[in-house]
Write a protein that holds these residues in place. Sequence first.
Motif, mmCIF file in Angstrom:
data_model
loop_
_atom_site.group_PDB
_atom_site.id
_atom_site.type_symbol
_atom_site.label_atom_id
_atom_site.label_comp_id
_atom_site.label_asym_id
_atom_site.label_seq_id
_atom_site.Cartn_x
_atom_site.Cartn_y
_atom_site.Cartn_z
ATOM 1 N N MET A 132 48.119 40.757 41.634
ATOM 2 C CA MET A 132 49.427 41.394 41.763
ATOM 3 C C MET A 132 49.718 41.856 43.183
ATOM 4 N N LEU A 133 48.671 42.009 43.997
ATOM 5 C CA LEU A 133 48.838 42.582 45.327
ATOM 6 C C LEU A 133 48.861 41.550 46.459
ATOM 7 N N MET A 134 48.195 40.425 46.266
ATOM 8 C CA MET A 134 48.093 39.437 47.333
ATOM 9 C C MET A 134 49.414 38.706 47.523
ATOM 10 N N PRO A 135 49.654 38.159 48.716
ATOM 11 C CA PRO A 135 50.843 37.322 48.925
ATOM 12 C C PRO A 135 50.864 36.172 47.928
ATOM 13 N N ARG A 136 52.052 35.665 47.626
ATOM 14 C CA ARG A 136 52.198 34.606 46.637
ATOM 15 C C ARG A 136 51.942 33.222 47.237
ATOM 16 N N GLU A 137 51.001 33.155 48.145
ATOM 17 C CA GLU A 137 50.541 31.884 48.685
ATOM 18 C C GLU A 137 49.114 32.071 49.173
ATOM 19 N N ALA A 138 48.426 30.986 49.413
ATOM 20 C CA ALA A 138 47.039 31.068 49.864
ATOM 21 C C ALA A 138 46.970 31.719 51.241
ATOM 22 N N VAL A 139 45.922 32.509 51.461
ATOM 23 C CA VAL A 139 45.736 33.168 52.754
ATOM 24 C C VAL A 139 44.501 32.599 53.443
ATOM 25 N N ASP A 140 44.490 32.683 54.759
ATOM 26 C CA ASP A 140 43.353 32.184 55.536
ATOM 27 C C ASP A 140 42.252 33.231 55.676
ATOM 28 N N LYS A 141 42.650 34.496 55.755
ATOM 29 C CA LYS A 141 41.690 35.581 55.930
ATOM 30 C C LYS A 141 42.126 36.774 55.093
ATOM 31 N N ALA A 142 41.154 37.476 54.537
ATOM 32 C CA ALA A 142 41.453 38.671 53.754
ATOM 33 C C ALA A 142 40.172 39.479 53.582
ATOM 34 N N GLY A 171 40.766 50.892 45.600
ATOM 35 C CA GLY A 171 40.443 49.849 46.560
ATOM 36 C C GLY A 171 41.405 49.798 47.737
ATOM 37 N N ARG A 172 41.036 48.930 48.684
ATOM 38 C CA ARG A 172 41.865 48.654 49.840
ATOM 39 C C ARG A 172 41.778 47.170 50.145
ATOM 40 N N VAL A 173 42.924 46.532 50.356
ATOM 41 C CA VAL A 173 42.946 45.114 50.661
ATOM 42 C C VAL A 173 43.773 44.898 51.926
ATOM 43 N N THR A 174 43.302 44.004 52.798
ATOM 44 C CA THR A 174 44.044 43.589 53.975
ATOM 45 C C THR A 174 44.044 42.078 54.025
ATOM 46 N N TYR A 175 45.108 41.499 54.590
ATOM 47 C CA TYR A 175 45.201 40.047 54.667
ATOM 48 C C TYR A 175 46.083 39.666 55.852
ATOM 49 N N PHE A 203 46.050 34.923 38.566
ATOM 50 C CA PHE A 203 46.518 34.270 39.787
ATOM 51 C C PHE A 203 47.390 33.065 39.430
ATOM 52 N N ASN A 204 48.293 32.701 40.322
ATOM 53 C CA ASN A 204 49.079 31.500 40.096
ATOM 54 C C ASN A 204 48.580 30.376 41.004
ATOM 55 N N LYS A 205 49.095 29.190 40.783
ATOM 56 C CA LYS A 205 48.623 28.013 41.503
ATOM 57 C C LYS A 205 48.818 28.146 43.006
ATOM 58 N N ALA A 206 49.891 28.822 43.404
ATOM 59 C CA ALA A 206 50.174 28.972 44.830
ATOM 60 C C ALA A 206 49.130 29.806 45.561
ATOM 61 N N HIS A 207 48.372 30.625 44.836
ATOM 62 C CA HIS A 207 47.321 31.424 45.474
ATOM 63 C C HIS A 207 46.185 30.550 46.001
ATOM 64 N N GLY A 208 46.080 29.322 45.538
ATOM 65 C CA GLY A 208 44.964 28.476 45.934
ATOM 66 C C GLY A 208 43.673 28.944 45.280
ATOM 67 N N VAL A 209 42.571 28.838 46.000
ATOM 68 C CA VAL A 209 41.287 29.329 45.500
ATOM 69 C C VAL A 209 41.236 30.841 45.725
ATOM 70 N N PRO A 210 41.266 31.659 44.679
ATOM 71 C CA PRO A 210 41.254 33.119 44.866
ATOM 72 C C PRO A 210 40.031 33.574 45.656
ATOM 73 N N MET A 211 40.210 34.625 46.453
ATOM 74 C CA MET A 211 39.157 35.026 47.382
ATOM 75 C C MET A 211 37.906 35.568 46.689
ATOM 76 N N LEU A 212 37.986 35.944 45.420
ATOM 77 C CA LEU A 212 36.800 36.411 44.712
ATOM 78 C C LEU A 212 36.097 35.296 43.945
ATOM 79 N N TYR A 213 36.646 34.091 43.974
ATOM 80 C CA TYR A 213 36.027 32.979 43.249
ATOM 81 C C TYR A 213 34.559 32.761 43.636
ATOM 82 N N PRO A 214 34.184 32.849 44.926
ATOM 83 C CA PRO A 214 32.760 32.631 45.263
ATOM 84 C C PRO A 214 31.805 33.622 44.605
#
Length: 286
Positions: free
Chosen positions: A229-239, A282-286, A59-70
């Motif tokens: 590689m699949l997520m938007p290149r910025e932090a997301v609110d929901k996914a 897998g399947r991802v939505t955001y 992940f890059n810095k723009a992703h913020g806290v990755p959604m799998l971090y918890p």
Amino acid sequence: MKIIEVNKLPSAISLNIGALRSTSKRPGVVEALPEVTYVRPRVVVDGREVAKYAKVCGFNKAHGVPMLYPHMQAFPLAMMLFGSRRFPWPAMGLVHLGNSAKLHQRINVGDELRIEMRTGELIAHEKGQIFTLHARALRAGALVWESTWTLLRLGVKQPRGPAFVSALIDETPLSHQADFFAAAGIGRRYGAVSGDINPIHLSALTAKFLGFRKAIAHGMWTKARALAMLMPREAVDKAEVIVEFKTPLFLPARASLWAVRSEDGALFEVRNAKGDKPHLRGRVTY
């Protein structure tokens, strides 16, 4: 439901020793898991830990806290369960079949979270007994993240529960998106960050001791690497993302990402370099 509050985590080494000691368990027919919830009442999202996790997963810095971090914050609670008398089966040899996660609200560095992990349901499988664990993270009492882990205890002769049904049956053709390299030491690097130091991931030598021809990548690393590689290149609110693990990714290896994308997500697979064998779907939505 028994609630066990954990204010100080045991070390990763002691948790794994507890898992090794559980090999002596010899349960009969298990009708249900004991109802128990492990709780870490105050977990502060540390920027340095986030950065280390992001780096090892791509992940890059723009992703913020990755959604799998918890997941990393809940994982030690699962290990505590596996090494306890409450859990009926030996911890070694459990197979991670699937994992889903849902981000309800963006998580930020500095947030104070309550991390919970509780036992779930039994599901019958042709190779043994599936059981589920449910984790969640709360911020000021509000649910911000939740996850379900689907695990298999091989060799159980009389599995309980409804029959397992895949949640990913969409046969839409996928196209090649990218390639990436899983280095021989990625299991050690991810293990150092996540606390998951199962010997099957650390080296060829320790993996062979447990019956594997080579070390294998953590499934949760492979999942995170695909999301990077699949997520938007910025932090997301929901996914939301769900994956099912298919075949081991032996290290070192070149792997390929295959997907069909939409405006708000993707159906995807991580395959071998040739693209003819899936490691996860897998399947991802955001």
